[in-house]
Design a protein around this motif. Sequence first.
Motif, PDB file in Angstrom:
ATOM      1  N   GLU A   6      -6.634  12.548 -14.989  1.00 43.62           N
ATOM      2  CA  GLU A   6      -5.324  13.061 -14.608  1.00 43.62           C
ATOM      3  C   GLU A   6      -5.239  13.424 -13.126  1.00 43.62           C
ATOM      4  O   GLU A   6      -4.177  13.783 -12.639  1.00 43.62           O
ATOM      5  CB  GLU A   6      -4.962  14.278 -15.478  1.00 43.62           C
ATOM      6  N   GLN A   7      -6.341  13.355 -12.402  1.00 44.01           N
ATOM      7  CA  GLN A   7      -6.303  13.751 -10.996  1.00 44.01           C
ATOM      8  C   GLN A   7      -5.410  12.808 -10.186  1.00 44.01           C
ATOM      9  O   GLN A   7      -5.490  11.587 -10.297  1.00 44.01           O
ATOM     10  CB  GLN A   7      -7.713  13.741 -10.383  1.00 44.01           C
ATOM     11  N   GLN A   8      -4.542  13.391  -9.386  1.00 42.66           N
ATOM     12  CA  GLN A   8      -3.668  12.601  -8.528  1.00 42.66           C
ATOM     13  C   GLN A   8      -4.493  11.947  -7.430  1.00 42.66           C
ATOM     14  O   GLN A   8      -5.445  12.545  -6.912  1.00 42.66           O
ATOM     15  CB  GLN A   8      -2.595  13.505  -7.904  1.00 42.66           C
ATOM     16  N   PRO A   9      -4.158  10.708  -7.040  1.00 50.40           N
ATOM     17  CA  PRO A   9      -4.932  10.032  -6.000  1.00 50.40           C
ATOM     18  C   PRO A   9      -4.954  10.835  -4.697  1.00 50.40           C
ATOM     19  O   PRO A   9      -3.915  11.336  -4.256  1.00 50.40           O
ATOM     20  CB  PRO A   9      -4.182   8.710  -5.812  1.00 50.40           C
ATOM     21  N   ARG A  10      -6.135  10.956  -4.150  1.00 49.86           N
ATOM     22  CA  ARG A  10      -6.298  11.688  -2.887  1.00 49.86           C
ATOM     23  C   ARG A  10      -7.336  10.957  -2.044  1.00 49.86           C
ATOM     24  O   ARG A  10      -8.486  10.803  -2.463  1.00 49.86           O
ATOM     25  CB  ARG A  10      -6.739  13.123  -3.164  1.00 49.86           C
ATOM     26  N   ALA A  11      -6.928  10.496  -0.877  1.00 52.47           N
ATOM     27  CA  ALA A  11      -7.822   9.746   0.010  1.00 52.47           C
ATOM     28  C   ALA A  11      -8.408  10.672   1.075  1.00 52.47           C
ATOM     29  O   ALA A  11      -7.680  11.456   1.690  1.00 52.47           O
ATOM     30  CB  ALA A  11      -7.055   8.613   0.693  1.00 52.47           C
ATOM     31  N   CYS A 123      -8.129   3.278  13.632  1.00 54.92           N
ATOM     32  CA  CYS A 123      -8.412   2.866  12.252  1.00 54.92           C
ATOM     33  C   CYS A 123      -7.961   3.945  11.270  1.00 54.92           C
ATOM     34  O   CYS A 123      -7.357   3.646  10.232  1.00 54.92           O
ATOM     35  CB  CYS A 123      -9.899   2.582  12.075  1.00 54.92           C
ATOM     36  N   LEU A 124      -8.238   5.188  11.609  1.00 53.22           N
ATOM     37  CA  LEU A 124      -7.838   6.301  10.750  1.00 53.22           C
ATOM     38  C   LEU A 124      -6.316   6.378  10.651  1.00 53.22           C
ATOM     39  O   LEU A 124      -5.762   6.561   9.559  1.00 53.22           O
ATOM     40  CB  LEU A 124      -8.403   7.617  11.295  1.00 53.22           C
ATOM     41  N   GLY A 125      -5.633   6.229  11.787  1.00 55.38           N
ATOM     42  CA  GLY A 125      -4.173   6.263  11.777  1.00 55.38           C
ATOM     43  C   GLY A 125      -3.577   5.131  10.967  1.00 55.38           C
ATOM     44  O   GLY A 125      -2.615   5.320  10.200  1.00 55.38           O
ATOM     45  N   THR A 126      -4.161   3.941  11.115  1.00 55.38           N
ATOM     46  CA  THR A 126      -3.668   2.765  10.390  1.00 55.38           C
ATOM     47  C   THR A 126      -3.878   2.920   8.887  1.00 55.38           C
ATOM     48  O   THR A 126      -2.971   2.645   8.082  1.00 55.38           O
ATOM     49  CB  THR A 126      -4.377   1.496  10.904  1.00 55.38           C
ATOM     50  N   LEU A 127      -5.069   3.371   8.494  1.00 53.81           N
ATOM     51  CA  LEU A 127      -5.357   3.546   7.070  1.00 53.81           C
ATOM     52  C   LEU A 127      -4.506   4.664   6.470  1.00 53.81           C
ATOM     53  O   LEU A 127      -4.051   4.558   5.322  1.00 53.81           O
ATOM     54  CB  LEU A 127      -6.844   3.840   6.856  1.00 53.81           C
ATOM     55  N   ALA A 128      -4.287   5.724   7.245  1.00 57.27           N
ATOM     56  CA  ALA A 128      -3.432   6.818   6.751  1.00 57.27           C
ATOM     57  C   ALA A 128      -2.029   6.292   6.455  1.00 57.27           C
ATOM     58  O   ALA A 128      -1.427   6.622   5.424  1.00 57.27           O
ATOM     59  CB  ALA A 128      -3.371   7.947   7.779  1.00 57.27           C
ATOM     60  N   LYS A 129      -1.520   5.464   7.348  1.00 60.28           N
ATOM     61  CA  LYS A 129      -0.191   4.890   7.154  1.00 60.28           C
ATOM     62  C   LYS A 129      -0.175   3.957   5.935  1.00 60.28           C
ATOM     63  O   LYS A 129       0.778   3.943   5.146  1.00 60.28           O
ATOM     64  CB  LYS A 129       0.227   4.119   8.412  1.00 60.28           C
ATOM     65  N   MET A 130      -1.249   3.170   5.772  1.00 63.18           N
ATOM     66  CA  MET A 130      -1.341   2.245   4.640  1.00 63.18           C
ATOM     67  C   MET A 130      -1.448   2.990   3.304  1.00 63.18           C
ATOM     68  O   MET A 130      -0.796   2.634   2.316  1.00 63.18           O
ATOM     69  CB  MET A 130      -2.569   1.336   4.804  1.00 63.18           C
ATOM     70  N   TYR A 131      -2.279   4.033   3.283  1.00 62.00           N
ATOM     71  CA  TYR A 131      -2.628   4.658   2.008  1.00 62.00           C
ATOM     72  C   TYR A 131      -1.676   5.770   1.580  1.00 62.00           C
ATOM     73  O   TYR A 131      -1.708   6.205   0.425  1.00 62.00           O
ATOM     74  CB  TYR A 131      -4.053   5.213   2.073  1.00 62.00           C
ATOM     75  N   ARG A 132      -0.823   6.229   2.491  1.00 58.02           N
ATOM     76  CA  ARG A 132       0.079   7.340   2.142  1.00 58.02           C
ATOM     77  C   ARG A 132       1.021   6.941   1.000  1.00 58.02           C
ATOM     78  O   ARG A 132       1.555   7.802   0.303  1.00 58.02           O
ATOM     79  CB  ARG A 132       0.847   7.825   3.363  1.00 58.02           C
ATOM     80  N   GLU A 133       1.218   5.635   0.797  1.00 61.64           N
ATOM     81  CA  GLU A 133       2.045   5.178  -0.316  1.00 61.64           C
ATOM     82  C   GLU A 133       1.317   5.339  -1.649  1.00 61.64           C
ATOM     83  O   GLU A 133       1.952   5.462  -2.698  1.00 61.64           O
ATOM     84  CB  GLU A 133       2.422   3.706  -0.114  1.00 61.64           C
ATOM     85  N   HIS A 134      -0.017   5.317  -1.591  1.00 60.57           N
ATOM     86  CA  HIS A 134      -0.821   5.389  -2.815  1.00 60.57           C
ATOM     87  C   HIS A 134      -1.265   6.809  -3.138  1.00 60.57           C
ATOM     88  O   HIS A 134      -1.536   7.107  -4.307  1.00 60.57           O
ATOM     89  CB  HIS A 134      -2.095   4.548  -2.666  1.00 60.57           C
ATOM     90  N   ALA A 135      -1.399   7.649  -2.113  1.00 65.96           N
ATOM     91  CA  ALA A 135      -2.110   8.912  -2.318  1.00 65.96           C
ATOM     92  C   ALA A 135      -1.749   9.951  -1.269  1.00 65.96           C
ATOM     93  O   ALA A 135      -1.161   9.639  -0.222  1.00 65.96           O
ATOM     94  CB  ALA A 135      -3.623   8.654  -2.250  1.00 65.96           C
ATOM     95  N   GLU A 136      -2.143  11.148  -1.559  1.00 67.56           N
ATOM     96  CA  GLU A 136      -2.144  12.202  -0.554  1.00 67.56           C
ATOM     97  C   GLU A 136      -3.350  11.921   0.345  1.00 67.56           C
ATOM     98  O   GLU A 136      -4.456  11.686  -0.139  1.00 67.56           O
ATOM     99  CB  GLU A 136      -2.308  13.551  -1.264  1.00 67.56           C
ATOM    100  N   VAL A 137      -3.154  11.918   1.660  1.00 69.87           N
ATOM    101  CA  VAL A 137      -4.215  11.528   2.594  1.00 69.87           C
ATOM    102  C   VAL A 137      -4.742  12.750   3.345  1.00 69.87           C
ATOM    103  O   VAL A 137      -3.957  13.565   3.853  1.00 69.87           O
ATOM    104  CB  VAL A 137      -3.692  10.482   3.606  1.00 69.87           C
ATOM    105  N   PHE A 138      -6.053  12.863   3.404  1.00 67.12           N
ATOM    106  CA  PHE A 138      -6.714  13.904   4.187  1.00 67.12           C
ATOM    107  C   PHE A 138      -7.606  13.214   5.227  1.00 67.12           C
ATOM    108  O   PHE A 138      -8.414  12.351   4.873  1.00 67.12           O
ATOM    109  CB  PHE A 138      -7.572  14.815   3.297  1.00 67.12           C
ATOM    110  N   ILE A 139      -7.449  13.583   6.493  1.00 61.11           N
ATOM    111  CA  ILE A 139      -8.288  13.040   7.564  1.00 61.11           C
ATOM    112  C   ILE A 139      -9.255  14.134   8.002  1.00 61.11           C
ATOM    113  O   ILE A 139      -8.841  15.209   8.429  1.00 61.11           O
ATOM    114  CB  ILE A 139      -7.427  12.584   8.765  1.00 61.11           C
ATOM    115  N   LEU A 140     -10.551  13.853   7.877  1.00 60.50           N
ATOM    116  CA  LEU A 140     -11.595  14.820   8.228  1.00 60.50           C
ATOM    117  C   LEU A 140     -12.129  14.500   9.616  1.00 60.50           C
ATOM    118  O   LEU A 140     -12.666  13.411   9.849  1.00 60.50           O
ATOM    119  CB  LEU A 140     -12.734  14.752   7.201  1.00 60.50           C
TER     120      LEU A 140
END
Length: 293
Positions: A6-11, A123-140
């Motif tokens: 049940e966990q919501q997707p989180r990148a 790369c981080l910015g690009t992936l964040a933009k790509m994945y925000r449609e799938h999940a909540e995104v966290f950049i460390l």
Amino acid sequence: MELAQEQQPRALLVDGMALLFRGFFANSYGGYIRKTNAGLPTNAVYGFVKYLLDACKVFQPTHIVCCWDMGSTTFRTGQYAGYKANRPEAPNELLPQFDLVKEVVESFGIPNVGVAGFEADDCLGTLAKMYREHAEVFILTGDHDMLQLVDDRTTVVIMKKGHGNYAVYTPQFLLEERQLSPAQIVDLKGLMGDTSDNYPGVRGIGEKTALKLVLEYGSIDGILANLDSLSKSVRTKIEADLEMLHMSRDLATIRCDAPVELEWERCLWVMDRTSVANKFEELEFGSLMKLIG
């Protein structure tokens, strides 16, 4: 490491260089460098693993990617030869750990991402933009430049001094703490420059004046539209450095269209404990075994 269904997707998008350098300096105090019995330095990788696993425990990602710089020559050095030209050479003990840490990341089943000509930030910015449609995104990361990427689906986690100590930036927290929007982070850097990345912004305008201008006029474009309202001193400085102002703003802007291709499904975080344990044994990381269960 099984995930609750049940966990919501989180990148979790990891700034690999930030963790590796932090790991190196945190584990080289007093001149002591952790090494294997064969003499291979491992202190940075050791620190990296501890930071990574702590972040996984705290932020509970379902998907993870690790991004890396691919050398010092990028499109930004093409724009401005002095970009990052003041950076010292990496310590000798760190050099063999650049490849070693990627092997460790692979042992976790985490994709390593880097694109020649671009920085890990892009790369981080690009992936964040790509994945925000799938999940909540966290950049460390430890890099405050990344705050420009914050939005309603992207949280930037800044590693602070002390293990497991984080500043978690949402748009609301960024506004509360700095009175700035994510886009204004770029405008601020354009005006004041960045000594770490070695570009000057507008000569004679420091952080205090830059912040005042951005807060008053909203953006660099707003400032330029109101030059007649500025003091003669500030106006003269901006007019004398207009070209560098625009270039500095461009250098500060993280690209979200880097040529990165990584399918969402490949980032699923399901650790193969045996693979990791074998790598830990090879690197003599016995004390970290307890962290992988």
